[in-house]
Motif scaffolding. Structure first.
Motif, PDB file in Angstrom:
ATOM      1  N   ASN A 195     -78.475  46.866  23.810  1.00 20.44           N
ATOM      2  CA  ASN A 195     -77.410  47.211  24.174  1.00 20.44           C
ATOM      3  C   ASN A 195     -76.618  47.367  23.753  1.00 20.44           C
ATOM      4  N   LEU A 196     -76.841  48.720  21.904  1.00 23.54           N
ATOM      5  CA  LEU A 196     -75.685  48.780  21.197  1.00 23.54           C
ATOM      6  C   LEU A 196     -75.179  50.077  22.395  1.00 23.54           C
ATOM      7  N   ARG A 197     -73.151  50.739  22.224  1.00 23.37           N
ATOM      8  CA  ARG A 197     -72.655  50.840  22.831  1.00 23.37           C
ATOM      9  C   ARG A 197     -71.862  51.366  22.107  1.00 23.37           C
ATOM     10  N   PRO A 198     -71.304  52.763  22.894  1.00 25.72           N
ATOM     11  CA  PRO A 198     -70.083  53.220  21.866  1.00 25.72           C
ATOM     12  C   PRO A 198     -68.983  53.082  21.905  1.00 25.72           C
ATOM     13  N   THR A 199     -68.512  51.545  22.297  1.00 25.31           N
ATOM     14  CA  THR A 199     -67.643  50.286  21.958  1.00 25.31           C
ATOM     15  C   THR A 199     -68.117  49.699  21.494  1.00 25.31           C
ATOM     16  N   ASN A 200     -68.559  49.661  20.104  1.00 27.98           N
ATOM     17  CA  ASN A 200     -69.384  49.006  18.667  1.00 27.98           C
ATOM     18  C   ASN A 200     -68.182  49.444  18.073  1.00 27.98           C
ATOM     19  N   GLY A 201     -67.148  47.805  17.226  1.00 27.66           N
ATOM     20  CA  GLY A 201     -66.536  48.513  16.569  1.00 27.66           C
ATOM     21  C   GLY A 201     -66.624  49.071  15.336  1.00 27.66           C
ATOM     22  N   ALA A 202     -68.270  48.637  14.545  1.00 24.60           N
ATOM     23  CA  ALA A 202     -68.920  49.505  13.754  1.00 24.60           C
ATOM     24  C   ALA A 202     -69.368  50.634  13.592  1.00 24.60           C
ATOM     25  N   ILE A 203     -69.257  50.593  14.631  1.00 25.92           N
ATOM     26  CA  ILE A 203     -70.107  52.783  14.881  1.00 25.92           C
ATOM     27  C   ILE A 203     -68.804  53.551  15.143  1.00 25.92           C
ATOM     28  N   GLY A 204     -67.734  53.134  15.246  1.00 28.05           N
ATOM     29  CA  GLY A 204     -66.395  53.662  15.170  1.00 28.05           C
ATOM     30  C   GLY A 204     -65.222  53.743  14.144  1.00 28.05           C
ATOM     31  N   THR A 205     -65.594  52.587  12.632  1.00 31.87           N
ATOM     32  CA  THR A 205     -65.342  53.106  11.765  1.00 31.87           C
ATOM     33  C   THR A 205     -66.333  53.153  10.790  1.00 31.87           C
ATOM     34  N   TYR A 206     -67.292  53.836  11.141  1.00 33.13           N
ATOM     35  CA  TYR A 206     -67.629  54.326  10.399  1.00 33.13           C
ATOM     36  C   TYR A 206     -67.655  55.675  10.548  1.00 33.13           C
ATOM     37  N   TRP A 207     -67.759  56.462  11.592  1.00 37.49           N
ATOM     38  CA  TRP A 207     -66.800  57.480  12.100  1.00 37.49           C
ATOM     39  C   TRP A 207     -65.655  58.009  11.289  1.00 37.49           C
ATOM     40  N   THR A 208     -64.307  56.884  11.925  1.00 35.85           N
ATOM     41  CA  THR A 208     -63.319  57.133  11.014  1.00 35.85           C
ATOM     42  C   THR A 208     -63.060  56.700   9.426  1.00 35.85           C
ATOM     43  N   ASN A 209     -63.432  56.550   9.116  1.00 37.08           N
ATOM     44  CA  ASN A 209     -63.380  56.481   8.041  1.00 37.08           C
ATOM     45  C   ASN A 209     -64.157  57.741   6.868  1.00 37.08           C
ATOM     46  N   TYR A 210     -65.056  58.603   7.556  1.00 35.69           N
ATOM     47  CA  TYR A 210     -65.900  59.537   7.069  1.00 35.69           C
ATOM     48  C   TYR A 210     -64.893  61.273   7.289  1.00 35.69           C
ATOM     49  N   TYR A 211     -64.143  60.524   8.464  1.00 35.17           N
ATOM     50  CA  TYR A 211     -63.264  61.617   8.916  1.00 35.17           C
ATOM     51  C   TYR A 211     -61.852  61.863   8.718  1.00 35.17           C
ATOM     52  N   ASN A 212     -61.467  60.332   7.474  1.00 32.94           N
ATOM     53  CA  ASN A 212     -60.535  60.655   7.119  1.00 32.94           C
ATOM     54  C   ASN A 212     -60.206  60.698   5.669  1.00 32.94           C
ATOM     55  N   VAL A 213     -62.015  61.040   5.626  1.00 38.67           N
ATOM     56  CA  VAL A 213     -61.866  61.879   3.980  1.00 38.67           C
ATOM     57  C   VAL A 213     -61.612  62.990   4.603  1.00 38.67           C
ATOM     58  N   ILE A 214     -62.886  63.980   4.934  1.00 41.14           N
ATOM     59  CA  ILE A 214     -62.649  65.589   5.519  1.00 41.14           C
ATOM     60  C   ILE A 214     -61.165  65.878   5.999  1.00 41.14           C
ATOM     61  N   ALA A 215     -60.235  65.125   6.138  1.00 43.07           N
ATOM     62  CA  ALA A 215     -59.089  65.553   6.951  1.00 43.07           C
ATOM     63  C   ALA A 215     -58.362  65.132   5.036  1.00 43.07           C
ATOM     64  N   ALA A 216     -58.430  64.428   4.273  1.00 38.96           N
ATOM     65  CA  ALA A 216     -57.805  64.513   3.516  1.00 38.96           C
ATOM     66  C   ALA A 216     -58.357  65.998   2.292  1.00 38.96           C
ATOM     67  N   ALA A 217     -59.530  65.721   2.379  1.00 38.06           N
ATOM     68  CA  ALA A 217     -60.526  67.324   1.916  1.00 38.06           C
ATOM     69  C   ALA A 217     -60.211  68.617   2.463  1.00 38.06           C
TER      70      ALA A 217
END
Length: 533
Positions: free
Chosen positions: A89-111
């Protein structure tokens, strides 16, 4: 009390009336406008430093890199279910799935901010501009590589976003790979061969990442055999510049963390200001040991984060492999006297024999002995117990409880030439040169003190994955390695006991779900991956 209130009011009025006119022209020293910031020639360095700092957070969140693989699993008895590790039941609402996405997009935003604003920085020399842009492009490429491999095609955001936006759409995997390689080519032209400051992106860091990106693309339907050939060539160049440390124990020691093999690291150190929350690798792959006689909350052993190696991982080490003793701790020494006096400080407290002991021998010991088949069986003190990792040990760093900064001081090595050897081996194998693949595998085996070398005819992708599990355990994304080689489902079912119990992993799990929050905010313009709707 009334007199006190009147006094405060009077004093406030007095100070206001007696202040000079400059009080009304106060300078806010906590605010930097764009004009003030960009008038400083070091502004680009500061913006790039922000991207480095955000990468520290992204690369210290391991849930998607380690769990649900053949060599790492959840730290639980073999029962129950887990969405992330067991694929139940791995779902799109899983917290780790969202955190990983956000963390790397934060690097991209700074770059992106650094890249978009570089031309506006006043007094910036061309050399410093080229170098800063190259570093930012590398960090952006590194982030997009992790995103595209985990989620498939993702939105390509290449400029600083200065206003609220919600309409994004996913680029294709091929388009994302094209941008990653374009960034890496620009970075290779821009960064220094040997940066004056340790921790800055070097040309060899770019070459290594490009080799890994090309190796990965070579497996895809938009890749080609030329990708493998070019990956091997780039890897060879890096290997030439970064010889292996002669001894693996020396390689992973805290005293020798900046060595010939290290290519790119996240820096922490002892300064609490520059260290931030600190490195947390020293907490990885450990169980709750301090409930056992002779043990206490230790500044050597530390507490553990919630995952463990699989039995398969422990079985990978051949007899005489120096990497075993340097990586895991089978013997735990008492740090205090036990309450009943049966174990004294300095005595053996816990032991994990590699070869099972008979019950008679176990019962003759005052200390705890755990055979390999008992790692996930409760013993009345803990649910699970296993040889703990020691390759990331950070002796002297305070023991910290969950929710408190880990304060680790060691560098977190993200790229080293041990992995470059493995990239070369895999690229040579895929391009039909098993002899060269064996040469690189055997270089690692020789360094590990093994006498038996691998003949070319025995080299296949499973052998390389096994060698990588031993050599790079906990340092890189095991999940991405299994996904790249098409071995994720097969090896998880074969070697991850929790996932095998639930038998839920399917081919569509080779991609993670897109975080539901991103789909919702975009109004559906960001589409969901197959299998997660």
């Amino acid at each position: 009390m009334k007199k006190y209130i009147k006094l405060v009011v009077w004093m406030t009025g007095f100070l206001a009336l007696s202040s000079c006119a400059d009080f009304l022209e106060e300078e806010n020293r906590n605010f930097l406008s764009d004009d003030i910031l960009l008038s400083d020639p070091t502004a680009l360095d500061q913006m790039v430093a922000n991207a480095y700092d955000r990468l520290r957070l992204a690369t210290s969140f391991y849930d998607l890199d380690h769990q649900g693989t053949d060599v790492f699993t959840r730290r639980d008895i073999i029962a129950g279910i887990s969405d992330l590790n067991d694929y139940v039941n791995l779902r799109p609402t899983n917290g780790a799935i969202g955190t990983y996405w956000t963390n790397y997009y934060n690097v991209i935003a700074a770059a992106n901010t650094a890249i978009s604003r570089a031309d506006e920085v006043q007094g910036l020399s061309e050399g410093n501009k080229t170098r800063g842009l190259g570093e930012a492009q590398f960090l952006r490429a590194y982030s997009y590589f992790h995103l595209v491999e985990n989620y498939g095609g993702v939105p390509l955001v290449l400029e600083e976003i200065r206003s609220a936006q919600s309409e994004f759409s996913r680029a294709s995997e091929q388009e994302v790979y094209g941008q990653i390689l374009a960034d890496l080519d620009a970075a290779l032209a821009g960064v220094d061969e040997n940066p004056s400051l340790y921790g800055k992106v070097s040309k060899d860091a770019v070459r290594h990442l490009k080799a890994k990106v090309l190796l990965t693309r070579g497996y895809k339907d938009f890749g080609s055999s030329q990708d493998f050939i070019e990956a091997a060539s780039l890897a060879e160049e890096v290997i030439e510049n970064h010889p292996l440390v002669a001894d693996f124990t020396d390689l992973v020691s805290k005293e020798n963390q900046r060595n010939s093999e290290a290519i790119f690291s996240m820096l922490y150190g002892s300064n609490p200001v520059s260290r931030g929350i600190g490195n947390n690798r020293h907490l990885l792959f450990k169980f709750v040991y301090d409930v056992y006689p002779g043990q206490t909350r230790s500044t050597l052993y530390h507490r553990g984060l919630g995952r463990s190696p699989t039995p398969y991982f422990f079985n990978l080490f051949e007899e005489g492999d120096d990497r075993e003793n340097a990586t895991i701790r089978r013997l735990m020494i008492a740090e205090i006297d036990s309450d009943d006096g049966s174990i004294l400080e300095g005595d053996t407290s816990i032991y994990f024999p590699k070869t099972p002991w008979p019950a008679s021998e176990i019962n003759s010991k005052a200390y705890f002995v755990f055979n390999p088949d008992s790692y996930y069986i409760p013993d009345g003190l803990t649910q699970v117990h296993f040889p703990m990792f020691k390759k990331f040990d950070d002796p002297g760093v305070p023991y910290t409880n969950p929710g408190i900064n880990p304060d680790g001081e060691r560098d977190a090595v993200l790229i080293r030439s041990g992995e470059t050897r493995l990239i070369a081996a895999e690229a040579y194998l895929q391009s039909g040169n098993a002899a060269m693949a064996a040469e690189h595998i055997n270089a690692l085996r020789d360094r590990a003190g093994l006498e038996v070398m691998v003949p070319a005819e025995d080299v296949d992708i499973d052998l390389i994955l096994d060698e990588s599990a031993i050599e790079m355990a906990g340092e890189i994304s095991r999940w991405m390695d299994l996904k790249r080689t098409g071995k994720l489902v097969e090896r998880v079912l074969a070697h991850n006991p929790h996932a095998a119990l639930n038998n839920a992993i399917k081919p569509f799990h080779n991609l993670r779900p897109i975080p539901q929050s991103e789909v919702d905010v975009s109004g559906g313009s960001i589409t969901q991956n197959e299998g997660y709707n």
